[in-house]
Design a protein around this motif. Structure first.
Motif, PDB file in Angstrom:
ATOM      1  N   VAL A 293       0.851  -1.115   0.006  1.00  0.00           N
ATOM      2  CA  VAL A 293      -0.207  -0.095  -0.210  1.00  0.00           C
ATOM      3  C   VAL A 293       0.788   1.220  -0.117  1.00  0.00           C
ATOM      4  N   VAL A 294       1.955   1.195   0.903  1.00  0.00           N
ATOM      5  CA  VAL A 294       2.780   2.424   1.189  1.00  0.00           C
ATOM      6  C   VAL A 294       3.526   2.481  -0.397  1.00  0.00           C
ATOM      7  N   GLY A 295       4.246   1.484  -0.907  1.00  0.00           N
ATOM      8  CA  GLY A 295       4.933   1.491  -2.106  1.00  0.00           C
ATOM      9  C   GLY A 295       3.946   2.118  -3.085  1.00  0.00           C
ATOM     10  N   THR A 296       2.813   1.765  -3.131  1.00  0.00           N
ATOM     11  CA  THR A 296       1.921   2.172  -4.217  1.00  0.00           C
ATOM     12  C   THR A 296       1.644   3.590  -4.237  1.00  0.00           C
ATOM     13  N   GLY A 297       1.512   4.021  -2.877  1.00  0.00           N
ATOM     14  CA  GLY A 297       1.145   5.353  -2.722  1.00  0.00           C
ATOM     15  C   GLY A 297       2.377   6.448  -3.207  1.00  0.00           C
ATOM     16  N   VAL A 298       3.677   5.752  -3.224  1.00  0.00           N
ATOM     17  CA  VAL A 298       4.894   6.611  -3.638  1.00  0.00           C
ATOM     18  C   VAL A 298       4.873   6.437  -5.177  1.00  0.00           C
ATOM     19  N   ALA A 299       4.532   5.263  -5.758  1.00  0.00           N
ATOM     20  CA  ALA A 299       4.230   5.106  -7.070  1.00  0.00           C
ATOM     21  C   ALA A 299       3.316   6.253  -7.702  1.00  0.00           C
ATOM     22  N   VAL A 300       2.221   6.451  -7.080  1.00  0.00           N
ATOM     23  CA  VAL A 300       1.151   7.058  -7.465  1.00  0.00           C
ATOM     24  C   VAL A 300       1.726   8.537  -7.487  1.00  0.00           C
ATOM     25  N   GLY A 301       2.471   9.092  -6.356  1.00  0.00           N
ATOM     26  CA  GLY A 301       2.917  10.243  -6.238  1.00  0.00           C
ATOM     27  C   GLY A 301       4.091  10.551  -7.407  1.00  0.00           C
ATOM     28  N   GLU A 302       4.753   9.407  -7.915  1.00  0.00           N
ATOM     29  CA  GLU A 302       5.746   9.662  -8.879  1.00  0.00           C
ATOM     30  C   GLU A 302       5.042   9.635 -10.217  1.00  0.00           C
ATOM     31  N   GLY A 303       3.648   9.454 -10.223  1.00  0.00           N
ATOM     32  CA  GLY A 303       2.935   9.736 -11.649  1.00  0.00           C
ATOM     33  C   GLY A 303       2.894   8.360 -12.556  1.00  0.00           C
ATOM     34  N   HIS A 304       3.672   7.173 -11.769  1.00  0.00           N
ATOM     35  CA  HIS A 304       3.618   6.090 -12.625  1.00  0.00           C
ATOM     36  C   HIS A 304       3.248   4.801 -11.967  1.00  0.00           C
ATOM     37  N   PRO A 305       1.856   4.871 -11.430  1.00  0.00           N
ATOM     38  CA  PRO A 305       1.345   3.436 -10.845  1.00  0.00           C
ATOM     39  C   PRO A 305       0.997   2.732 -11.910  1.00  0.00           C
ATOM     40  N   VAL A 306       1.003   1.330 -11.698  1.00  0.00           N
ATOM     41  CA  VAL A 306       0.687   0.020 -12.582  1.00  0.00           C
ATOM     42  C   VAL A 306      -0.070  -1.052 -11.677  1.00  0.00           C
ATOM     43  N   TRP A 307      -1.455  -0.788 -11.921  1.00  0.00           N
ATOM     44  CA  TRP A 307      -2.317  -1.361 -10.789  1.00  0.00           C
ATOM     45  C   TRP A 307      -2.061  -2.824 -11.055  1.00  0.00           C
ATOM     46  N   TRP A 308      -1.953  -3.433 -12.038  1.00  0.00           N
ATOM     47  CA  TRP A 308      -1.974  -4.892 -12.118  1.00  0.00           C
ATOM     48  C   TRP A 308      -0.482  -5.466 -11.621  1.00  0.00           C
ATOM     49  N   ARG A 309       0.224  -4.701 -11.534  1.00  0.00           N
ATOM     50  CA  ARG A 309       1.515  -4.962 -11.006  1.00  0.00           C
ATOM     51  C   ARG A 309       1.511  -4.806  -9.380  1.00  0.00           C
ATOM     52  N   ALA A 310       0.820  -3.914  -8.865  1.00  0.00           N
ATOM     53  CA  ALA A 310       0.771  -3.491  -7.463  1.00  0.00           C
ATOM     54  C   ALA A 310      -0.126  -4.674  -7.162  1.00  0.00           C
ATOM     55  N   ALA A 311      -1.245  -5.019  -7.652  1.00  0.00           N
ATOM     56  CA  ALA A 311      -1.987  -6.330  -7.287  1.00  0.00           C
ATOM     57  C   ALA A 311      -1.130  -7.564  -7.188  1.00  0.00           C
TER      58      ALA A 311
END
Length: 288
Positions: free
Chosen positions: A24-42
Motif C-alpha cells: 500500500v505504501v509503495g503504491t502510494g509512492v508510485a502514484v506520487g511519482e505519477g507511474h502507478p501500474v495497478w496490475w503490477r501492484a495487485a
C-alpha cells in the motif's frame, strides 16, 4: 485432519496485514511519482500475502517439530496442537512459496530478472527464520529480517515494479513500515519470553530481557512518527500519518505498564490496527 477453519487460524490471519501494508505504501509512492501500474501492484500484493502465509506455515512446522510450541500462549499452531501432521503443514508452506515464486517470476519478466534473486533471498529468509539446523530467528535476528523484508524490500520492491525507478521516498517510507512490523514481532516475542527461554529459543526479547524489550517496543512505535516529521518539509501531506497517533497509545501503555502472557494478545491486534491506519494515511499523503 485439520478443518478449514483450523487451517485459516493456522495461517495467522492477524499477521497478514503486515505483508500488505508495504505494498500500500509503495503504491502510494508510485502514484506520487505519477507511474502507478495497478496490475503490477495487485501481483506484488499477492506475492507478499502468499509469502506471509508460507512463512506462518513454515514457522508452525519448524517450531512444532522442535517442540517449542507445546506450551505456547497465543494463536492456534497446527503442528504444536496436534490438529495437523507436520508433513501436511510443510506441504502447505512449500505450496505457498511456489505460488509466490510463480507470481514473482511474472513481475521479473516485465521488469528485471534481478527480482528473481531478491525473491530467492526472501523465500530462503522465510524458511530459515525457524527452519534448518541453525534458524536465525532463534539467534536474535528476527527483527532485522522483518525490518529488511517487510520494510525495505517490500516497499522499495513495490515501487520498483511499478515505476522501474528507486526514488528516495521509497527508501525513507520503508523505514516506518519496517519499524511497525518489528513492533508486532517484539510484542509477540515479549509475550513468549518465558516459554522461549525454556526451549532455548534465543530471540532478541530473551537476550534483552523484559524491561528493555518493552522499551524497544515503544521505540518501534514512536520512531515512525519522527520519520514522517523528517519527510514533511518535502512531502507535507505525509503528516496525515500523524492522525494515527491516538491508536499508538493503548498498546504502548499496556506494554510499558507491564502486561504479560495472555494480556499481551490484545496488544498484537492494537499494533496491527495502528500499522494499517498509519500506512494507509502515509500512502495517501505520499500519493497527493
Amino acid at each position: 485432519m485439520a478443518t478449514l477453519s483450523q487451517w485459516v487460524a493456522g495461517s495467522r490471519p492477524r499477521t497478514l496485514p503486515t505483508s500488505l501494508v508495504p505494498v500500500v505504501v509503495g503504491t502510494g509512492v508510485a502514484v506520487g511519482e505519477g507511474h502507478p501500474v495497478w496490475w503490477r501492484a495487485a501481483l506484488a500484493a499477492f506475492v507478499a500475502l502468499i509469502l506471509q502465509v508460507g512463512v506462518n506455515y513454515s514457522n508452525d512446522y519448524s517450531d512444532g517439530v522442535r517442540g517449542t510450541d507445546e506450551d505456547r500462549v497465543g494463536p492456534l499452531r497446527l503442528v504444536g496442537s496436534g490438529v495437523a501432521k507436520p508433513k501436511q503443514v510443510l506441504s502447505a508452506a512449500l505450496l505457498c512459496f511456489f505460488l509466490a515464486a510463480v507470481a514473482g517470476l511474472a513481475l521479473a519478466a516485465v521488469t528485471t530478472w534481478w527480482l528473481l534473486l531478491v525473491g530467492a533471498f526472501a523465500i530462503l529468509a522465510a524458511w530459515f527464520y525457524t527452519g534448518g539446523k541453525t534458524p536465525y530467528g532463534y539467534r536474535a535476528l528476527g527483527e532485522v529480517s522483518v525490518f529488511v523484508f517487510f520494510g525495505l524490500v517490500a516497499v522499495v520492491g513495490t515501487v520498483y515494479v511499478q515505476t522501474e525507478t528507486l526514488p528516495w521516498e521509497a527508501w525513507v517510507a520503508a523505514i516506518p513500515v519496517g519499524l511497525l512490523a518489528c513492533a508486532l514481532l517484539v510484542a509477540n516475542n515479549l509475550r513468549d519470553i518465558p516459554t522461549d527461554r525454556l526451549s532455548d529459543k534465543r530471540t532478541l526479547a530473551v537476550l534483552l530481557g523484559d524491561k528493555w524489550t518493552r522499551i524497544l517496543y515503544s521505540a518501534c512505535i514512536s520512531l515512525p512518527y519522527m520519520v514522517v516529521l523528517a519527510m514533511s518539509p518535502l512531502h507535507p501531506w505525509a503528516l496525515l500519518a500523524l492522525l494515527s497517533a491516538p491508536l499508538s497509545l493503548p498498546p504502548t501503555q499496556k506494554v510499558l505498564n507491564g502486561a504479560n502472557g495472555p494480556h499481551l494478545i490484545p496488544v498484537l491486534g492494537e499494533t496491527g490496527r495502528l500499522q494499517i491506519a498509519f500506512s494507509i494515511l502515509l500512502a495517501i499523503g505520499l500519493a497527493i
